[in-house]
Design a protein around this motif. Structure first.
Motif, PDB file in Angstrom:
ATOM      1  N   THR A   1      10.847  -2.723  -1.734  1.00  0.00           N
ATOM      2  CA  THR A   1      11.649  -1.532  -1.484  1.00  0.00           C
ATOM      3  C   THR A   1      12.662  -1.799  -0.384  1.00  0.00           C
ATOM      4  O   THR A   1      12.502  -2.709   0.432  1.00  0.00           O
ATOM      5  N   PHE A   2      13.689  -0.984  -0.353  1.00  0.00           N
ATOM      6  CA  PHE A   2      14.763  -1.167   0.627  1.00  0.00           C
ATOM      7  C   PHE A   2      14.218  -1.137   2.055  1.00  0.00           C
ATOM      8  O   PHE A   2      14.598  -1.950   2.898  1.00  0.00           O
ATOM      9  N   GLY A   3      13.313  -0.206   2.329  1.00  0.00           N
ATOM     10  CA  GLY A   3      12.750  -0.096   3.671  1.00  0.00           C
ATOM     11  C   GLY A   3      11.934  -1.319   4.071  1.00  0.00           C
ATOM     12  O   GLY A   3      12.029  -1.784   5.214  1.00  0.00           O
ATOM     13  N   ARG A   4      11.139  -1.823   3.160  1.00  0.00           N
ATOM     14  CA  ARG A   4      10.328  -3.010   3.468  1.00  0.00           C
ATOM     15  C   ARG A   4      11.210  -4.235   3.710  1.00  0.00           C
ATOM     16  O   ARG A   4      10.880  -5.095   4.534  1.00  0.00           O
ATOM     17  N   THR A   5      12.322  -4.294   2.988  1.00  0.00           N
ATOM     18  CA  THR A   5      13.247  -5.403   3.219  1.00  0.00           C
ATOM     19  C   THR A   5      13.736  -5.404   4.662  1.00  0.00           C
ATOM     20  O   THR A   5      13.904  -6.462   5.282  1.00  0.00           O
ATOM     21  N   LEU A   6      13.947  -4.202   5.213  1.00  0.00           N
ATOM     22  CA  LEU A   6      14.438  -4.097   6.580  1.00  0.00           C
ATOM     23  C   LEU A   6      13.391  -4.475   7.627  1.00  0.00           C
ATOM     24  O   LEU A   6      13.728  -4.656   8.798  1.00  0.00           O
ATOM     25  N   THR A   7      12.127  -4.593   7.240  1.00  0.00           N
ATOM     26  CA  THR A   7      11.097  -5.014   8.196  1.00  0.00           C
ATOM     27  C   THR A   7      10.907  -6.529   8.224  1.00  0.00           C
ATOM     28  O   THR A   7      10.278  -7.057   9.144  1.00  0.00           O
TER      29      THR A   7
END
Length: 421
Positions: free
Chosen positions: A289-295
């Motif tokens: 997901t987009f959010g997990r990519t940012l982590t």
């Protein structure tokens, strides 16, 4: 090699010619910056006999413009032509690097002069860095923002990969002057490319008081549940990174026994990691997901800092190179994702100021980290700097993991976050 070319071509497809010119200018400008940044501490250590405290102060001077100039230049970018601002900034940087070349050739270079010209050159970098993300949405459609940002970051990755190695090799083989001469020529070429770029007209609101415009931008970032934790993450990442970076060259030379070329190679691993991360970004985006990519980036930064701490126990070129590789591979996903998110939820007329606030956090924290590294190394030694840097990386990973950014399912359509139900 064919697979890499295919990925690069697919990323390039659909992007307009005006953006292509910007992307090439960005590649050349980033290369100029990386060559000069790599050359500066090597010149300080090998030519001017600087210690860890001196290189820390030099890093502070070369990053201070990001702290004190980002916001004024961001307001200016919202009022005037962003293309013109970027072209002038590259011209300023070319003049500063040419000045270092002349001082080297005349045997008049000193550490204070190197720091002053580094400050001037970095001011040009700040103007370019603030205006470029604000210009991209004017050149490409919304659905191509992620692809455009990926292309920009891939170009930056190539520069980060080649720049430090080229800088180290030029200093080691030919001399410091030619490294700065190369950087000056590249900056002049980047400015020339921008001169031929057509910037679409945009509605510019009547100029208001500087502090009122700044307040509006700061209020927008502070009140947004996504931009606020991203800003905090960027601050602690860069404090940790530059606490480490401030002492790395003397640490690598005196504790790990590296030559100038070897130091350049480990710094070059940072760019290699960025290239690998940029090439892997489409695959990661399809599976996470987009959010997990940012982590991914913040946690790669934490792993990188722990690898560098491990060199205190096991002095190793390869551990140091692995640390810089991780610092490049993971955070490139953060840069692409966070830039796309910021562009997606920020009003067009406020893009320069929000970009400037991000630059203040992302780059303005760098002189603080460099100054912290200089102070800690002077009082407690270089080993303590590596440990403190790791603590900074731990904080930024915790911030992003606990924020709503990590729960984003996709890129938001506006100011409301696309959180899963």
């Amino acid at each position: 090699m064919r697979a890499r070319f295919s990925r690069f071509s697919s990323l390039r497809n659909g992007l307009p010619a005006s953006f292509q010119r910007l992307a090439w200018s960005n590649l050349i400008a980033q290369s100029a910056e990386q060559i000069s940044l790599a050359a500066a501490p090597l010149v300080a250590v090998f030519m001017l006999h600087a210690g860890a405290r001196d290189t820390g102060l030099l890093q502070t001077a070369q990053t201070l413009p990001f702290l004190i100039m980002s916001i004024p230049l961001g307001v200016f970018a919202d009022r005037r032509s962003r293309r013109a601002l970027m072209a002038v900034s590259e011209g300023v940087r070319a003049l500063a690097m040419a000045g270092v070349l002349l001082l080297v050739l005349s045997h008049a270079l000193t550490l204070p002069l190197l720091a002053v010209l580094g400050f001037v050159g970095a001011t040009g970098t700040v103007a370019y860095s603030v205006a470029a993300p604000a210009l991209v949405p004017a050149l490409v459609s919304r659905d191509l923002l992620a692809a455009a940002n990926g292309r920009v970051e891939l170009a930056r990755s190539v520069a980060y990969s080649a720049g430090p190695a080229v800088g180290g090799l030029l200093v080691g083989w030919i001399g410091a002057g030619w490294a700065y001469g190369c950087a000056a020529a590249l900056s002049a070429l980047a400015a020339a490319l921008l001169a031929g770029l057509r910037e679409p007209p945009r509605a510019v609101s009547a100029a208001r008081h500087f502090m009122l415009e700044l307040r509006d931008g700061a209020r927008f970032v502070y009140r947004d549940a996504l931009l606020r934790p991203m800003l905090a993450t960027a601050v602690f990442f860069n404090v940790g990174f530059f606490t480490l970076h401030a002492v790395y060259v003397p640490y690598a030379v005196h504790r790990l026994g590296m030559s100038a070329s070897a130091v350049g190679a480990t710094l070059g691993a940072y760019g290699v990691g960025m290239v690998c991360g940029a090439l892997a970004a489409p695959c990661v985006a399809r599976r996470v997901t987009f959010g997990r990519t940012l982590t991914v980036g913040p946690f790669c930064g934490l792993a990188a800092s722990l690898a560098m701490v491990a060199t205190l126990i096991v002095p190793s070129f390869w551990l140091a190179a692995a640390s810089f590789f991780l610092l490049g591979a993971g955070p490139i996903l953060w840069t692409v994702g966070s830039t796309t998110l910021r562009q997606a939820i920020t009003p067009a007329g406020m893009m320069g100021r929000v970009s400037a606030l991000n630059s203040t956090a992302t780059y303005g924290a760098r002189p603080l980290g460099a100054l912290l590294g200089a102070a800690i190394s002077a009082r407690f030694g270089m080993d303590a700097c590596l440990v403190v840097a790791a603590l900074g990386f731990a904080v930024q990973a915790a911030i992003i993991a606990m924020s709503p950014v990590a729960r984003l399912a996709r890129i938001p359509e506006g100011e409301a976050a696309a959180l899963p139900a």
